[in-house]
Scaffold this active site. Structure first.
Site, PDB file in Angstrom:
ATOM      1  N   ASN A 250      34.021  -0.467  90.570  1.00 35.23           N
ATOM      2  CA  ASN A 250      34.651   0.094  89.381  1.00 35.23           C
ATOM      3  C   ASN A 250      34.336   1.588  89.194  1.00 35.23           C
ATOM      4  OD1 ASN A 250      33.953   0.731  86.270  1.00 35.23           O
ATOM      5  ND2 ASN A 250      35.861  -0.415  86.429  1.00 35.23           N
TER       6      ASN A 250
ATOM      7  N   LYS B  73      23.760  -3.632  73.065  1.00 34.77           N
ATOM      8  CA  LYS B  73      24.972  -3.378  73.845  1.00 34.77           C
ATOM      9  C   LYS B  73      24.570  -3.010  75.250  1.00 34.77           C
ATOM     10  CE  LYS B  73      29.369  -2.879  74.283  1.00 34.77           C
ATOM     11  NZ  LYS B  73      29.225  -3.858  75.404  1.00 34.77           N
TER      12      LYS B  73
ATOM     13  N   GLN C  87      19.434   1.879  78.933  1.00 34.85           N
ATOM     14  CA  GLN C  87      20.594   1.695  78.054  1.00 34.85           C
ATOM     15  C   GLN C  87      20.277   2.142  76.621  1.00 34.85           C
ATOM     16  OE1 GLN C  87      23.275  -0.281  79.819  1.00 34.85           O
ATOM     17  NE2 GLN C  87      24.536   0.850  78.381  1.00 34.85           N
TER      18      GLN C  87
ATOM     19  N   LYS D 278      20.695  -5.562  78.107  1.00 37.30           N
ATOM     20  CA  LYS D 278      21.241  -5.795  79.459  1.00 37.30           C
ATOM     21  C   LYS D 278      20.990  -7.247  79.817  1.00 37.30           C
ATOM     22  CE  LYS D 278      23.177  -3.320  82.767  1.00 37.30           C
ATOM     23  NZ  LYS D 278      23.909  -2.032  82.649  1.00 37.30           N
TER      24      LYS D 278
ATOM     25  N   GLY E 205      30.531  -5.583  81.399  1.00 39.04           N
ATOM     26  CA  GLY E 205      30.367  -5.699  82.842  1.00 39.04           C
ATOM     27  C   GLY E 205      29.323  -4.754  83.410  1.00 39.04           C
ATOM     28  N   ASP E 206      28.955  -4.994  84.646  1.00 43.83           N
ATOM     29  CA  ASP E 206      28.111  -4.106  85.462  1.00 43.83           C
ATOM     30  C   ASP E 206      28.365  -4.576  86.895  1.00 43.83           C
ATOM     31  OD1 ASP E 206      25.752  -2.008  85.105  1.00 43.83           O
ATOM     32  OD2 ASP E 206      25.061  -3.371  86.653  1.00 43.83           O
TER      33      ASP E 206
ATOM     34  N   LYS F 291      20.745   5.900  76.648  1.00 47.72           N
ATOM     35  CA  LYS F 291      22.140   6.211  76.934  1.00 47.72           C
ATOM     36  C   LYS F 291      23.009   5.938  75.705  1.00 47.72           C
ATOM     37  CE  LYS F 291      23.667   4.126  80.622  1.00 47.72           C
ATOM     38  NZ  LYS F 291      24.327   3.214  81.582  1.00 47.72           N
TER      39      LYS F 291
ATOM     40  N   SER G 270      33.202   1.235  75.482  1.00 46.68           N
ATOM     41  CA  SER G 270      32.923  -0.120  74.996  1.00 46.68           C
ATOM     42  C   SER G 270      32.738  -0.100  73.480  1.00 46.68           C
ATOM     43  CB  SER G 270      31.647  -0.676  75.639  1.00 46.68           C
ATOM     44  OG  SER G 270      31.920  -1.250  76.891  1.00 46.68           O
TER      45      SER G 270
ATOM     46  N   THR H 165      33.759   4.821  82.895  1.00 45.77           N
ATOM     47  CA  THR H 165      32.491   5.275  83.483  1.00 45.77           C
ATOM     48  C   THR H 165      32.756   6.356  84.537  1.00 45.77           C
ATOM     49  OG1 THR H 165      31.625   3.061  83.105  1.00 45.77           O
ATOM     50  CG2 THR H 165      30.333   4.523  84.509  1.00 45.77           C
TER      51      THR H 165
HETATM   52  P1  NDP Z   1      30.825  -2.969  91.130  1.00 43.22           P
HETATM   53  O1  NDP Z   1      30.279  -4.336  91.307  1.00 43.22           O
HETATM   54  O2  NDP Z   1      32.228  -2.789  90.708  1.00 43.22           O
HETATM   55  O3  NDP Z   1      30.613  -2.112  92.451  1.00 43.22           O
HETATM   56  C1  NDP Z   1      29.342  -1.925  92.985  1.00 43.22           C
HETATM   57  C2  NDP Z   1      29.466  -1.158  94.278  1.00 43.22           C
HETATM   58  O4  NDP Z   1      28.163  -0.771  94.725  1.00 43.22           O
HETATM   59  C3  NDP Z   1      30.072  -1.973  95.396  1.00 43.22           C
HETATM   60  O5  NDP Z   1      30.722  -1.105  96.267  1.00 43.22           O
HETATM   61  C4  NDP Z   1      28.842  -2.597  96.026  1.00 43.22           C
HETATM   62  O6  NDP Z   1      29.038  -2.996  97.365  1.00 43.22           O
HETATM   63  C5  NDP Z   1      27.858  -1.454  95.948  1.00 43.22           C
HETATM   64  N1  NDP Z   1      26.489  -1.965  95.874  1.00 43.22           N
HETATM   65  C6  NDP Z   1      26.008  -2.868  94.985  1.00 43.22           C
HETATM   66  N2  NDP Z   1      24.718  -3.134  95.242  1.00 43.22           N
HETATM   67  C7  NDP Z   1      24.402  -2.395  96.317  1.00 43.22           C
HETATM   68  C8  NDP Z   1      23.229  -2.238  97.070  1.00 43.22           C
HETATM   69  N3  NDP Z   1      22.110  -2.917  96.749  1.00 43.22           N
HETATM   70  N4  NDP Z   1      23.251  -1.362  98.103  1.00 43.22           N
HETATM   71  C9  NDP Z   1      24.387  -0.685  98.425  1.00 43.22           C
HETATM   72  N5  NDP Z   1      25.534  -0.800  97.754  1.00 43.22           N
HETATM   73  C10 NDP Z   1      25.544  -1.637  96.723  1.00 43.22           C
HETATM   74  O7  NDP Z   1      29.818  -2.270  90.081  1.00 43.22           O
HETATM   75  P2  NDP Z   1      30.054  -0.942  89.223  1.00 43.22           P
HETATM   76  O8  NDP Z   1      30.914   0.019  89.927  1.00 43.22           O
HETATM   77  O9  NDP Z   1      30.400  -1.379  87.860  1.00 43.22           O
HETATM   78  O10 NDP Z   1      28.557  -0.382  89.138  1.00 43.22           O
HETATM   79  C11 NDP Z   1      28.054   0.619  90.034  1.00 43.22           C
HETATM   80  C12 NDP Z   1      26.872   1.318  89.392  1.00 43.22           C
HETATM   81  O11 NDP Z   1      27.291   1.935  88.163  1.00 43.22           O
HETATM   82  C13 NDP Z   1      25.697   0.418  88.991  1.00 43.22           C
HETATM   83  O12 NDP Z   1      24.506   1.153  89.126  1.00 43.22           O
HETATM   84  C14 NDP Z   1      25.953   0.144  87.518  1.00 43.22           C
HETATM   85  O13 NDP Z   1      24.776  -0.203  86.825  1.00 43.22           O
HETATM   86  C15 NDP Z   1      26.461   1.506  87.090  1.00 43.22           C
HETATM   87  N6  NDP Z   1      27.232   1.562  85.858  1.00 43.22           N
HETATM   88  C16 NDP Z   1      28.339   0.779  85.658  1.00 43.22           C
HETATM   89  C17 NDP Z   1      29.071   0.885  84.489  1.00 43.22           C
HETATM   90  C18 NDP Z   1      30.319   0.123  84.276  1.00 43.22           C
HETATM   91  O14 NDP Z   1      30.964   0.369  83.250  1.00 43.22           O
HETATM   92  N7  NDP Z   1      30.736  -0.761  85.155  1.00 43.22           N
HETATM   93  C19 NDP Z   1      28.626   1.772  83.400  1.00 43.22           C
HETATM   94  C20 NDP Z   1      27.501   2.607  83.730  1.00 43.22           C
HETATM   95  C21 NDP Z   1      26.837   2.477  84.910  1.00 43.22           C
HETATM   96  P3  NDP Z   1      29.483  -4.493  97.760  1.00 43.22           P
HETATM   97  O15 NDP Z   1      30.989  -4.493  97.587  1.00 43.22           O
HETATM   98  O16 NDP Z   1      29.021  -4.657  99.152  1.00 43.22           O
HETATM   99  O17 NDP Z   1      28.789  -5.420  96.796  1.00 43.22           O
HETATM  100  O1  2IT Z   2      25.255   0.552  82.481  1.00 46.14           O
HETATM  101  C1  2IT Z   2      26.156   0.543  81.612  1.00 46.14           C
HETATM  102  O2  2IT Z   2      26.208   1.414  80.736  1.00 46.14           O
HETATM  103  C2  2IT Z   2      27.165  -0.515  81.678  1.00 46.14           C
HETATM  104  N1  2IT Z   2      27.122  -1.333  82.584  1.00 46.14           N
HETATM  105  C3  2IT Z   2      28.229  -0.604  80.624  1.00 46.14           C
HETATM  106  C4  2IT Z   2      27.715  -1.285  79.386  1.00 46.14           C
HETATM  107  C5  2IT Z   2      28.731  -1.595  78.325  1.00 46.14           C
HETATM  108  O3  2IT Z   2      28.330  -2.259  77.352  1.00 46.14           O
HETATM  109  O4  2IT Z   2      29.896  -1.185  78.424  1.00 46.14           O
END
Ligand code: NDP
Ligand code: 2IT
Length: 445
Positions: free
Chosen positions: A232, A82, A103, A118, A157-158, A106, A377, A201
């Site tokens: 997100n 997952k 992961q 992943k 997603g991520d 976590k 999830s 998250t």
């Molecule tokens: P999104 O794609 O929704 O948003 C990512 C954000 O981070 C955007 O604002 C993006 O900017 C910015 N970003 C991405 N890459 C970079 C970079 N190299 N330098 C600076 N800013 C950057 O992703 P999420 O919100 O889902 O994910 C954000 C973080 O949270 C990640 O580390 C992800 O692994 C982690 N995460 C996500 C989960 C989820 O459920 N979605 C769960 C647990 C962790 P721009 O718009 O310019 O691309």
């Molecule tokens: O980093 C993370 O935990 C995620 N991107 C979410 C993974 C998931 O299966 O919901």
């Protein structure tokens, strides 16, 4: 570590993630020689399986593109693999191995039956039309579909993968297999999704912060908070901070960051959601929209990020890995910041972690603080297999309970193994124990 450093010398992020876990395990292995005998440490750092494939697709002008697609099945000893899919030009095997390794720990911490995985691609969705994103997602799934399943591997997603991409991939899976199954989470409510998954998250990272604060006799109510990212995780972190009476004052994207000293309120948050999720624009527009706020371009070559030099009580890094380095941590501490809860995966580098440790900052590492997303999830998987959907209140209450539990277990493990209040060591240990015991029980496989 020496062996890994030699073998995987080009996978810096992966080596960093493993390097953050190994020191926590020293007292655990002292107490559990059976883990050494079973070669748990040598096995837990190797993915069970890595899939890599070509993704060919055509843009709106008829030009052919080729990207690399990946899925890593890191450890399946406590449940189906997952973990999310990341679409970003920086994606490579080292990045995905770091994310999949994190992961594993976590997912174990959530207390739910999910193994660690992943995947993703170096595809860059930025500037692509909906039709191009759809064709890419379909091409990606036309290979991935053979390798996933509700009891095998369930992606989500991520970065770069949200509701739109999950929808396109789910549609292609359904067409190719003629089955409607829970093979992806983060699905829309109309086709098997769970309420609160989009929020989980960010909400979870704030619930975790609330737990850390309470345990220290403090509160995040009225706290000024720095949030990075605007996707997100950042959006729902801000939403929950507002619910709890805190004051978020920053957001960022990969181009720059916004400081809004008056605070980002619900109306401004709704505007950010529309900007990022519908119009797919840049945060720089915020400064034109809301007077009193300022926009600052990010200098990628700088050794520190001025976002973290804004005076605040709490910080919620929610963008990407290694976005908060030693000098940033020092700036936070100098300005009186007392709590950091990581919505992103591995946003703070080891130097930053040392600064927080040295100054007694309440520090919630990503694998604990951002586990709410994958936890919900897993709740989506349960609902899908029962063909039922739970109410918003029920899922939110479970999320809250899971975050409390992760905090409690991480704190208890830290204490038990001689690491005081250190939640990084505690989360590593608590996550490791369940996986290690399962691996011992299942023999040398
Ligand atoms: P999104 O794609 O929704 O948003 C990512 C954000 O981070 C955007 O604002 C993006 O900017 C910015 N970003 C991405 N890459 C970079 C970079 N190299 N330098 C600076 N800013 C950057 O992703 P999420 O919100 O889902 O994910 C954000 C973080 O949270 C990640 O580390 C992800 O692994 C982690 N995460 C996500 C989960 C989820 O459920 N979605 C769960 C647990 C962790 P721009 O718009 O310019 O691309
Ligand atoms: O980093 C993370 O935990 C995620 N991107 C979410 C993974 C998931 O299966 O919901």
């Amino acid at each position: 570590m020496e062996d890994l450093n030699t073998r995987y010398s080009t996978e810096g992020d992966f080596l960093q993630a493993v390097g953050e876990v190994v020191p926590s395990l020293v007292p655990v292995l002292d107490r559990h020689p059976e883990f050494i005998e079973a070669g748990i440490l040598e096995r837990i750092v190797e993915p069970e399986r890595i899939l890599q494939f070509r993704v060919s697709w055509m843009d709106d002008d008829g030009k052919v593109h080729v990207n690399r697609g990946y899925r890593i099945n890191f450890n399946g000893s406590i449940g189906p693999y997952k973990g999310g899919l990341r679409f970003h030009p920086s994606v490579n095997l080292g990045v995905l191995k770091f994310l999949a390794f994190e992961q594993v720990f976590k997912n174990s911490l959530t207390g739910l039956p999910i193994g660690g995985g992943k995947g993703g691609s170096d595809f860059d969705p930025r500037g692509r039309t909906d039709a191009e994103v759809m064709r890419f997602c379909q091409a990606f799934m036309s290979e991935l579909y053979r390798h996933i399943g509700p009891d095998t591997d369930v992606p989500a997603g991520d970065i770069g993968v949200g509701g739109r991409e999950i929808g396109y991939m789910f549609g292609m899976y359904r067409k190719l297999t003629n089955t409607f199954a829970g093979i992806l989470t983060g699905r829309g409510m109309e086709y098997g999704g769970s309420l609160i998954r989009p929020e989980a998250t960010g909400y979870g990272a704030v619930y975790f912060a609330d737990e850390m604060a309470k345990a220290a006799g403090k509160t995040i109510e009225d706290a000024t908070c720095l949030v990075s990212g605007s996707g997100n995780v950042a959006q729902y972190t801000i939403e929950k901070l507002l619910d709890l009476g805190a004051r978020p004052v920053t957001v960022s994207d990969s181009s720059g960051w916004i400081h809004d000293p008056a605070g980002i309120d619900r109306e401004k948050l709704a505007w950010i959601k529309d900007l990022k999720n519908v119009r797919r624009g840049r945060v720089s527009e915020y400064a034109q929209q809301f007077s009193g706020s300022t926009y600052h371009e990010t200098d990628r070559s700088a050794s520190s990020n001025p976002l973290w030099a804004v005076k605040a009580d709490c910080a919620f890094p929610s963008a990407t890995q290694n976005e908060l380095l030693g000098p940033d941590a020092q700036n936070l501490v100098n300005n009186g910041c007392w709590l950091v809860s990581e919505g992103a995966n591995m946003p703070t580098d080891p130097n930053g972690q040392s600064v927080f440790r040295e100054h007694g900052v309440l520090y919630g590492p990503g694998k604990a603080a951002n586990a709410g997303g994958v936890a919900v999830s897993a709740l989506e998987m349960s609902q899908a297999s029962q063909r039922l959907s739970w109410s918003r209140e029920e899922v939110d209450a479970r999320l809250r309970g899971i975050m409390q539990n992760i905090h409690r277990e991480s704190a208890a493990a830290a204490k038990e193994y001689g690491f005081g209040n250190d939640l990084l060591h505690g989360a590593n240990i608590a996550g490791f124990l369940k996986v290690a015991r399962s691996m011992v029980a299942q023999g040398v496989v």
